[in-house]
Design a protein around this motif. Sequence first.
Motif, PDB file in Angstrom:
ATOM      1  N   ALA A  96       0.826  -1.210   0.000  1.00  0.00           N
ATOM      2  CA  ALA A  96       0.000   0.000   0.000  1.00  0.00           C
ATOM      3  C   ALA A  96       0.860   1.260   0.000  1.00  0.00           C
ATOM      4  CB  ALA A  96      -0.943  -0.009   1.209  1.00  0.00           C
ATOM      5  N   GLY A  97       1.921   1.276   0.799  1.00  0.00           N
ATOM      6  CA  GLY A  97       2.791   2.437   0.825  1.00  0.00           C
ATOM      7  C   GLY A  97       3.456   2.690  -0.512  1.00  0.00           C
ATOM      8  N   ARG A  98       3.917   1.620  -1.156  1.00  0.00           N
ATOM      9  CA  ARG A  98       4.550   1.778  -2.473  1.00  0.00           C
ATOM     10  C   ARG A  98       3.532   2.221  -3.519  1.00  0.00           C
ATOM     11  NH1 ARG A  98       7.453  -2.886  -0.563  1.00  0.00           N
ATOM     12  NH2 ARG A  98       6.127  -4.344  -1.714  1.00  0.00           N
ATOM     13  N   GLN A  99       2.316   1.702  -3.413  1.00  0.00           N
ATOM     14  CA  GLN A  99       1.287   2.105  -4.375  1.00  0.00           C
ATOM     15  C   GLN A  99       0.911   3.574  -4.204  1.00  0.00           C
ATOM     16  OE1 GLN A  99       0.399   0.487  -6.876  1.00  0.00           O
ATOM     17  NE2 GLN A  99      -1.710   0.860  -7.492  1.00  0.00           N
ATOM     18  N   LEU A 100       0.896   4.046  -2.969  1.00  0.00           N
ATOM     19  CA  LEU A 100       0.615   5.467  -2.727  1.00  0.00           C
ATOM     20  C   LEU A 100       1.719   6.340  -3.316  1.00  0.00           C
ATOM     21  CD1 LEU A 100      -1.240   7.547  -1.448  1.00  0.00           C
ATOM     22  CD2 LEU A 100       0.011   7.257   0.705  1.00  0.00           C
ATOM     23  N   LEU A 101       2.954   5.890  -3.227  1.00  0.00           N
ATOM     24  CA  LEU A 101       4.065   6.629  -3.838  1.00  0.00           C
ATOM     25  C   LEU A 101       3.915   6.664  -5.356  1.00  0.00           C
ATOM     26  CD1 LEU A 101       6.822   8.043  -3.726  1.00  0.00           C
ATOM     27  CD2 LEU A 101       7.887   5.753  -3.703  1.00  0.00           C
ATOM     28  N   TRP A 102       3.570   5.522  -5.947  1.00  0.00           N
ATOM     29  CA  TRP A 102       3.378   5.481  -7.398  1.00  0.00           C
ATOM     30  C   TRP A 102       2.184   6.334  -7.812  1.00  0.00           C
ATOM     31  CZ3 TRP A 102       6.920   4.462 -10.625  1.00  0.00           C
ATOM     32  CH2 TRP A 102       7.889   3.496 -10.391  1.00  0.00           C
ATOM     33  N   THR A 103       1.161   6.398  -6.972  1.00  0.00           N
ATOM     34  CA  THR A 103       0.019   7.260  -7.276  1.00  0.00           C
ATOM     35  C   THR A 103       0.456   8.723  -7.343  1.00  0.00           C
ATOM     36  OG1 THR A 103      -1.547   5.737  -6.233  1.00  0.00           O
ATOM     37  CG2 THR A 103      -2.256   8.018  -6.489  1.00  0.00           C
ATOM     38  N   THR A 104       1.275   9.132  -6.389  1.00  0.00           N
ATOM     39  CA  THR A 104       1.776  10.511  -6.387  1.00  0.00           C
ATOM     40  C   THR A 104       2.575  10.799  -7.655  1.00  0.00           C
ATOM     41  OG1 THR A 104       1.891  10.438  -3.973  1.00  0.00           O
ATOM     42  CG2 THR A 104       3.115  12.183  -5.086  1.00  0.00           C
ATOM     43  N   ILE A 105       3.488   9.902  -8.000  1.00  0.00           N
ATOM     44  CA  ILE A 105       4.298  10.090  -9.207  1.00  0.00           C
ATOM     45  C   ILE A 105       3.415  10.126 -10.447  1.00  0.00           C
ATOM     46  CG2 ILE A 105       6.113   9.065 -10.634  1.00  0.00           C
ATOM     47  CD1 ILE A 105       7.286   7.885  -8.060  1.00  0.00           C
ATOM     48  N   SER A 106       2.407   9.263 -10.495  1.00  0.00           N
ATOM     49  CA  SER A 106       1.537   9.179 -11.677  1.00  0.00           C
ATOM     50  C   SER A 106       0.720  10.450 -11.866  1.00  0.00           C
ATOM     51  CB  SER A 106       0.603   7.972 -11.538  1.00  0.00           C
ATOM     52  OG  SER A 106       1.332   6.772 -11.426  1.00  0.00           O
ATOM     53  N   THR A 165      -3.129  -6.326 -15.439  1.00  0.00           N
ATOM     54  CA  THR A 165      -3.620  -5.779 -14.183  1.00  0.00           C
ATOM     55  C   THR A 165      -4.808  -4.854 -14.445  1.00  0.00           C
ATOM     56  OG1 THR A 165      -1.998  -3.976 -14.355  1.00  0.00           O
ATOM     57  CG2 THR A 165      -1.381  -5.900 -13.045  1.00  0.00           C
ATOM     58  N   THR A 166      -5.694  -4.769 -13.476  1.00  0.00           N
ATOM     59  CA  THR A 166      -6.872  -3.920 -13.612  1.00  0.00           C
ATOM     60  C   THR A 166      -6.465  -2.457 -13.503  1.00  0.00           C
ATOM     61  OG1 THR A 166      -8.018  -5.657 -12.390  1.00  0.00           O
ATOM     62  CG2 THR A 166      -9.248  -3.654 -12.839  1.00  0.00           C
ATOM     63  N   PRO A 167      -6.814  -1.623 -14.479  1.00  0.00           N
ATOM     64  CA  PRO A 167      -6.390  -0.216 -14.446  1.00  0.00           C
ATOM     65  C   PRO A 167      -6.828   0.503 -13.171  1.00  0.00           C
ATOM     66  CG  PRO A 167      -7.303  -0.769 -16.599  1.00  0.00           C
ATOM     67  CD  PRO A 167      -7.563  -1.945 -15.707  1.00  0.00           C
ATOM     68  N   PHE A 168      -5.874   1.193 -12.532  1.00  0.00           N
ATOM     69  CA  PHE A 168      -6.072   2.046 -11.352  1.00  0.00           C
ATOM     70  C   PHE A 168      -6.330   1.269 -10.067  1.00  0.00           C
ATOM     71  CE2 PHE A 168      -7.791   4.427 -15.036  1.00  0.00           C
ATOM     72  CZ  PHE A 168      -6.794   5.388 -15.121  1.00  0.00           C
ATOM     73  N   LEU A 169      -6.796   0.037 -10.150  1.00  0.00           N
ATOM     74  CA  LEU A 169      -7.107  -0.728  -8.946  1.00  0.00           C
ATOM     75  C   LEU A 169      -5.928  -1.557  -8.466  1.00  0.00           C
ATOM     76  CD1 LEU A 169     -10.715  -2.120  -9.608  1.00  0.00           C
ATOM     77  CD2 LEU A 169     -10.075  -0.242  -8.100  1.00  0.00           C
ATOM     78  N   ALA A 170      -5.284  -2.262  -9.373  1.00  0.00           N
ATOM     79  CA  ALA A 170      -4.282  -3.256  -9.010  1.00  0.00           C
ATOM     80  C   ALA A 170      -2.948  -2.612  -8.670  1.00  0.00           C
ATOM     81  CB  ALA A 170      -4.106  -4.259 -10.151  1.00  0.00           C
ATOM     82  N   TYR A 171      -2.176  -3.329  -7.871  1.00  0.00           N
ATOM     83  CA  TYR A 171      -0.839  -2.878  -7.509  1.00  0.00           C
ATOM     84  C   TYR A 171       0.079  -2.982  -8.725  1.00  0.00           C
ATOM     85  CZ  TYR A 171       3.829  -2.959  -5.496  1.00  0.00           C
ATOM     86  OH  TYR A 171       5.145  -2.703  -5.231  1.00  0.00           O
ATOM     87  N   GLY A 172       0.870  -1.935  -8.935  1.00  0.00           N
ATOM     88  CA  GLY A 172       1.837  -1.941 -10.030  1.00  0.00           C
ATOM     89  C   GLY A 172       2.117  -0.537 -10.514  1.00  0.00           C
ATOM     90  N   GLY A 173       3.375  -0.125 -10.447  1.00  0.00           N
ATOM     91  CA  GLY A 173       3.724   1.233 -10.834  1.00  0.00           C
ATOM     92  C   GLY A 173       3.611   1.477 -12.319  1.00  0.00           C
ATOM     93  N   SER A 174       4.018   0.493 -13.145  1.00  0.00           N
ATOM     94  CA  SER A 174       3.969   0.676 -14.597  1.00  0.00           C
ATOM     95  C   SER A 174       2.544   0.887 -15.074  1.00  0.00           C
ATOM     96  CB  SER A 174       4.578  -0.543 -15.301  1.00  0.00           C
ATOM     97  OG  SER A 174       5.893  -0.777 -14.873  1.00  0.00           O
ATOM     98  N   SER A 175       1.632   0.050 -14.587  1.00  0.00           N
ATOM     99  CA  SER A 175       0.235   0.161 -14.992  1.00  0.00           C
ATOM    100  C   SER A 175      -0.360   1.486 -14.555  1.00  0.00           C
ATOM    101  CB  SER A 175      -0.566  -1.007 -14.394  1.00  0.00           C
ATOM    102  OG  SER A 175      -1.940  -0.880 -14.675  1.00  0.00           O
ATOM    103  N   LEU A 176      -0.051   1.908 -13.333  1.00  0.00           N
ATOM    104  CA  LEU A 176      -0.609   3.159 -12.809  1.00  0.00           C
ATOM    105  C   LEU A 176      -0.098   4.357 -13.604  1.00  0.00           C
ATOM    106  CD1 LEU A 176      -2.621   3.712 -10.575  1.00  0.00           C
ATOM    107  CD2 LEU A 176      -0.709   4.168  -9.030  1.00  0.00           C
ATOM    108  N   LEU A 177       1.199   4.386 -13.885  1.00  0.00           N
ATOM    109  CA  LEU A 177       1.771   5.485 -14.663  1.00  0.00           C
ATOM    110  C   LEU A 177       1.138   5.568 -16.045  1.00  0.00           C
ATOM    111  CD1 LEU A 177       5.579   5.197 -13.823  1.00  0.00           C
ATOM    112  CD2 LEU A 177       4.136   7.166 -13.358  1.00  0.00           C
TER     113      LEU A 177
END
Length: 500
Positions: free
Chosen positions: A107-117, A413-425
């Motif tokens: 969750a912490g890593r996903q929040l970081l990727w959300t900020t970057i995205s 991965t499911t867009p915006f829901l699933a864990y993963g920095g590449s998909s989120l970006l």
Amino acid sequence: MATVEPHRVRAGRGVELGLLVLALALAVGAYALVGLGTSDEVPADVLGYGAGLAALALGMHLVLRWRAPFADPVILPVTVALNGIGLAMIYRIDVAYEGAGKDHGFAGRQLLWTTISVVLAAAVLVCLRDHRTLRRYTYTAMVVGLVLLGLPLLPVLGTSINGARIWVNVGSVGMQPAEFAKLALAVFFAGYLVTHRDTLALAGPRFAGLQLPRARDLGPILVVWAGSIAVLVFERDLGTSLLLFGLFVAMLYLATERVSWVVIGLLMFVGGAVVASSVFSHVAARFDAWLHAMDPEIFDRLYGGSGQLVRGLFGMASGGLFGTGWGQGRPDLVTYAESDFIVPSLGEELGLTGLLAILTLYVVLTQRGMRAAVGVRDGFGKLLAGGLAFVVAWQCFVVVGGVTRLIPLTGLTTPFLAYGGSSLLANWIIVALMLRVSDDARRPAPAARGVRPDEPLPGEVEAGPTRVPAASATRAPGTGAGVGAEPDDEHPTERIGGLA
């Protein structure tokens, strides 16, 4: 006497701000409910978490007010809601993993990727002033897309995980290049098809009510088909293969409106997949897990088995209609519950009702993207927005279809829901591009300025008692266009200064 009243187009930023408040309430409320469901108390950092999400959403909202004031007011709130629900579910899975002694901290890593995205999406909106600028880079985008698809095959960079070679490691950071390849190829497809759509749409014989393409016009679809099958065979990635080929066929249909292209595309991909399943063992294993998921031999298979799929199905079944509630399920029983199988995790705790509500958000996001495609005035923008909206919907179908055994399971991965920095970006960049196109689609045309009866029309100058075009007044006989002449407008995108 009838009069025509000018229609004032509303920018919609106030509506967007109100919807953002609802989206943030949904995201922060889900986070708080996870804490209540797992430990009977609200997480201690809920205020900081909510403030962080609100800062990101408000910052993106202010960028839209500045750079894209007429952008669609629904796209951003829907995206924030989906991203927030995903963060809450990943946090809930973290709690379950921690209790079971498994690796956690996603969750912490996903929040970081959300900020970057979000920051990257804002940068796209600031720098890309006009989406038509991307048309200049049509073939550059093709090269970039193909290079990104081939990166995992390099012996130094590529990494194989669970039999699929779709990852690239740069130091301690891993990424899936295919997520960014779909963006580059969408730009290439839009630029290529807007140039050649007349030939692809009108030429060719008719057979059984379908207008078939000429043999030489099959070249592009054959190249993309070969590339998608190569991804399936060499990288062992059914999901990316299906995603890229489906994107091209959909954009081909948008450009030509010919059903024959869809029929040909489906036949080619199904035929290629069937042949690959009979020749390559790793493809055959995917089909065995799909068709014979309940067989004990296939269920207990260490690699390529159906154990993960069946456990996900049982999890959704235990959720029933209304779910077990946030924090009350057992998503830790399914491997990769935070990424590939986050949909069954949500289905277990939110039930069929909650899962349908989430899918409805994807439908709304896709519809707003298609609406932007309909409203924009240039062909390249129509194909780009339509293709990007389709790729979000198609990726959701491939993921949900896989975890529900409608189609073979894929690694998407499911867009915006699933864990993963590449998909989120990649998906936040898609949102930024859809916002940019929708701003152009909803922006009102410049109002015509009134002209006095004794005032020369635009482009005319006074020449004694008569008015003559400005170009004629500044052009000598037998010469080309004068100083006042308008430039040739056959290729307007070549003169767009879209990058600021």
